[in-house]
Design a protein around this motif. Structure first.
Motif, PDB file in Angstrom:
ATOM      1  N   ASN A 142     -34.175  21.339  16.735  1.00 16.11           N
ATOM      2  CA  ASN A 142     -34.106  21.063  15.305  1.00 16.11           C
ATOM      3  C   ASN A 142     -34.972  21.965  14.441  1.00 16.11           C
ATOM      4  OD1 ASN A 142     -32.317  18.677  14.928  1.00 16.11           O
ATOM      5  ND2 ASN A 142     -33.768  17.712  16.329  1.00 16.11           N
ATOM      6  N   TYR A 143     -35.815  22.779  15.032  1.00 14.96           N
ATOM      7  CA  TYR A 143     -36.687  23.600  14.183  1.00 14.96           C
ATOM      8  C   TYR A 143     -35.866  24.499  13.262  1.00 14.96           C
ATOM      9  CZ  TYR A 143     -40.590  26.432  12.599  1.00 14.96           C
ATOM     10  OH  TYR A 143     -41.525  27.056  11.801  1.00 14.96           O
ATOM     11  N   HIS A 144     -34.765  25.034  13.764  1.00 12.39           N
ATOM     12  CA  HIS A 144     -33.951  25.925  12.928  1.00 12.39           C
ATOM     13  C   HIS A 144     -33.438  25.227  11.673  1.00 12.39           C
ATOM     14  CE1 HIS A 144     -30.743  23.868  15.202  1.00 12.39           C
ATOM     15  NE2 HIS A 144     -29.987  24.118  14.148  1.00 12.39           N
ATOM     16  N   ASP A 145     -33.295  23.881  11.751  1.00 20.67           N
ATOM     17  CA  ASP A 145     -32.793  23.130  10.604  1.00 20.67           C
ATOM     18  C   ASP A 145     -33.731  23.223   9.400  1.00 20.67           C
ATOM     19  OD1 ASP A 145     -30.411  22.140  11.758  1.00 20.67           O
ATOM     20  OD2 ASP A 145     -31.536  20.585  12.803  1.00 20.67           O
ATOM     21  N   LEU A 146     -34.992  23.516   9.638  1.00 18.02           N
ATOM     22  CA  LEU A 146     -35.941  23.648   8.542  1.00 18.02           C
ATOM     23  C   LEU A 146     -35.609  24.847   7.660  1.00 18.02           C
ATOM     24  CD1 LEU A 146     -39.265  22.908  10.483  1.00 18.02           C
ATOM     25  CD2 LEU A 146     -37.742  21.290   9.318  1.00 18.02           C
ATOM     26  N   HIS A 147     -34.715  25.698   8.147  1.00 21.65           N
ATOM     27  CA  HIS A 147     -34.314  26.888   7.393  1.00 21.65           C
ATOM     28  C   HIS A 147     -32.874  26.809   6.885  1.00 21.65           C
ATOM     29  CE1 HIS A 147     -37.926  29.297   7.915  1.00 21.65           C
ATOM     30  NE2 HIS A 147     -37.980  28.887   9.175  1.00 21.65           N
ATOM     31  N   LEU A 148     -32.290  25.623   6.902  1.00 22.45           N
ATOM     32  CA  LEU A 148     -30.942  25.488   6.357  1.00 22.45           C
ATOM     33  C   LEU A 148     -30.953  25.756   4.855  1.00 22.45           C
ATOM     34  CD1 LEU A 148     -29.641  22.322   8.254  1.00 22.45           C
ATOM     35  CD2 LEU A 148     -29.133  24.734   8.727  1.00 22.45           C
ATOM     36  N   THR A 149     -29.884  26.338   4.373  1.00 23.03           N
ATOM     37  CA  THR A 149     -29.793  26.771   2.975  1.00 23.03           C
ATOM     38  C   THR A 149     -30.101  25.674   1.953  1.00 23.03           C
ATOM     39  OG1 THR A 149     -28.214  28.503   3.579  1.00 23.03           O
ATOM     40  CG2 THR A 149     -28.276  27.837   1.271  1.00 23.03           C
ATOM     41  N   PRO A 150     -29.671  24.422   2.164  1.00 19.70           N
ATOM     42  CA  PRO A 150     -29.953  23.407   1.141  1.00 19.70           C
ATOM     43  C   PRO A 150     -31.436  23.115   0.930  1.00 19.70           C
ATOM     44  CG  PRO A 150     -28.180  22.682   2.584  1.00 19.70           C
ATOM     45  CD  PRO A 150     -28.789  23.888   3.215  1.00 19.70           C
TER      46      PRO A 150
END
Length: 249
Positions: A142-150
């Motif tokens: 889930n770490y990559h989710d911290l960089h999601l565009t929204p």
């Protein structure tokens, strides 16, 4: 002699399909063999290397830990069993995730209702407020989710700072995620749900953590690290990095 053998065997988990046995701490072995865990969770243990993950995290009885972005609660349930009745698991589900998929909220409520040592929190990522005095913060895939565009561009920095604040000196921040190819930019977080491990290390160390150890038990060299992790051809067979960071004492 027989008694000593039985005590040793209690802390050993034999991995299906492999010859050697993996020696695990007694509490971790007991958590994996907890009969109350859903059968679907138990079926995922070998692929997710759950025993190795909990051992590397240093999960011990009576600890205070956090499952950061808990998803369906797979690791929340394992952590709950491994720390025992006197420990506490903070199960965090971001409000943004629940808004996107209501089932995340339902799954969080179900896990917290079933496990007395689990505390559920679900504020937004930008307002994350973890309890202080944690021994471990674990986040898996889930770490990559911290960089999601929204999300605002400083979301990862704010989350890492909150984790740092909340951990005890010497506490562990264990991160597992899908690997992007070396040099890949942050756009992979949105396009293929992966992140370059070098980015993670740079960001987490900037928050004050020290990289303590990297493990290769989830590495899969055959994965080219360019496909979307949800693609049927690669799902469940991605190359993943494992990093254990420590808050300096």
């Amino acid at each position: 002699m027989t008694h000593r053998w039985m005590l040793a065997a209690a802390a050993v988990l034999v991995l299906a399909g492999t010859a050697p046995a993996l020696a695990l701490p007694t509490n971790v072995a007991a958590a994996l063999n907890d009969s109350s865990r859903p059968a679907a969770d138990q079926a995922r243990d070998a692929a997710r290397k759950a025993g190795e993950t909990l051992e590397l995290a240093g999960v011990r009885p009576d600890a205070k830990v956090a499952d950061l972005i808990m998803g369906g609660g797979y690791f929340t349930r394992l952590l709950s069993a491994a720390i025992g009745a006197k420990g506490e698991v903070v199960a965090y589900q971001p409000a943004e995730f629940i808004q996107f998929r209501a089932a995340y909220g339902d799954e969080q409520k179900a896990v917290a209702a079933a496990l007395a040592n689990v505390k559920a929190i679900n504020m937004s990522l930008g307002a994350l407020d973890l309890p202080d005095g944690l021994d471990l913060v674990l986040t898996v895939q889930n770490y990559h989710d911290l960089h999601l565009t929204p999300f605002p561009k400083d979301t990862a920095a704010k989350v890492n700072a909150e984790v740092f604040k909340s951990l005890k000196p010497g506490g562990v921040y264990l991160i597992i995620d899908h690997s992007a190819a070396p040099g890949a930019g942050l756009e992979t977080a949105n396009t293929i749900h992966r992140i370059d491990p070098a980015i993670v290390r740079r960001e987490v160390e900037a928050a004050g953590f020290k990289l303590d150890r990297e493990a290769d038990f989830l590495r899969l060299p055959s994965d080219p690290r360019t496909a979307n992790v949800f693609s049927p051809a690669i799902r469940g067979k991605t190359d993943q990095f494992v990093m254990r960071f420590v808050k300096p004492k």
